[in-house]
Design a protein around this motif. Structure first.
Motif: not given
Length: 246
Positions: A27-37, A75-83, A94-102
């Motif tokens: 789970x952590x790798x999926x999150x961090x890969x979005x940040x890497x990309x 899963x959509x892996x979403x990441x962003x630098x925070x304000x 980070x957020x992992x969002x499934x195909x139902x949008x949850x």
């Protein structure tokens, strides 16, 4: 330009444990890969940072896993630098969002940008990261947690830092730590629902860390951990891992 970055990943059987659930480390790798990309697309890239003698170092992370994640999910892996980034603290969510949008999992983290040679911390405004969005995500275990003073930690094993643990920085990659903890927990019929890690010192390739843990979970189902480097007896990480029944 959009500050959030999203990439779709498919889980697979090699990411799952004996219960068929994706391990907390995956789970952590999926999150961090979005940040890497995101860094590769928006900059500064890893190559640019290395050329400048700089590296991002994870300081703290707290992750909530809201449900079991099985093999072959998209899963959509979403990441962003925070304000909320300030001074030498780089906040990222980070957020992992499934195909139902949850939301299947979410996390909040703090990073430091380090001048590798001088070991000097570089301030956010001098980093070249000039895009941010939203405040930090609210998580179950606070980023700045403290192991309770009355928590009795017992030694539960040792971990040698080997070839398969190390990354280009020549120490154990941060995504390996959840496995270190879970390997020393009664995981049968259980899953990780939340975890938080404070990274205090690196675990270099060839070193060994001794793992200490509370014998029983607290009233919130949390086991507390501390890992200590054998080379100099300094604390490597402190962590909290919350389990729940499947």
């Amino acid at each position: 330009m959009e500050a959030k970055y999203s990439e779709t990943f498919e889980t697979n059987v090699h990411m799952t444990d004996a219960g068929g659930n994706c391990r907390a480390s995956e789970i952590l790798r999926l999150m961090q890969e979005a940040a890497n990309r995101q860094l590769e697309h928006r900059g500064p890239t890893m190559a640019e940072l290395r050329a400048q003698g700089r590296a991002f170092i994870l300081s703290r992370i707290s992750v909530d896993i809201h449900r079991t994640v099985a093999a072959y999910e998209h899963l959509d892996s979403v990441s962003w630098p925070c304000s909320t980034s300030r001074g030498a603290s780089f906040d990222r969510c980070y957020r992992l969002v499934d195909e139902k949008g949850e939301t299947a999992a979410q996390a909040s983290s703090q990073w430091a940008l380090l001048d590798v040679e001088s070991r000097r911390l570089i301030r956010y405004e001098n980093s070249g990261v000039d895009y941010a969005d939203d405040d930090q995500t609210q998580v179950t275990i606070p980023l700045r947690f403290r192991i309770p003073k009355d928590a009795e930690l017992i030694e539960v094993g040792r971990k040698e830092i080997l070839y398969s643990d190390a990354d280009k920085n020549m120490h154990m990659n941060n995504t390996h730590y959840p496995d270190v903890y879970c390997d020393r927990l009664p995981m049968e019929g259980m899953r990780v629902s939340a975890f938080a890690i404070a990274f205090l010192r690196e675990a270099p390739l060839g070193d060994t860390i001794t793992v200490f843990r509370t014998k029983e979970p607290d009233e919130n189902g949390i086991y507390w951990f501390r890992t200590v480097r054998s080379s100099d007896s300094t604390v490597n990480t402190e962590a909290a891992v919350q389990l729940m029944k499947l």
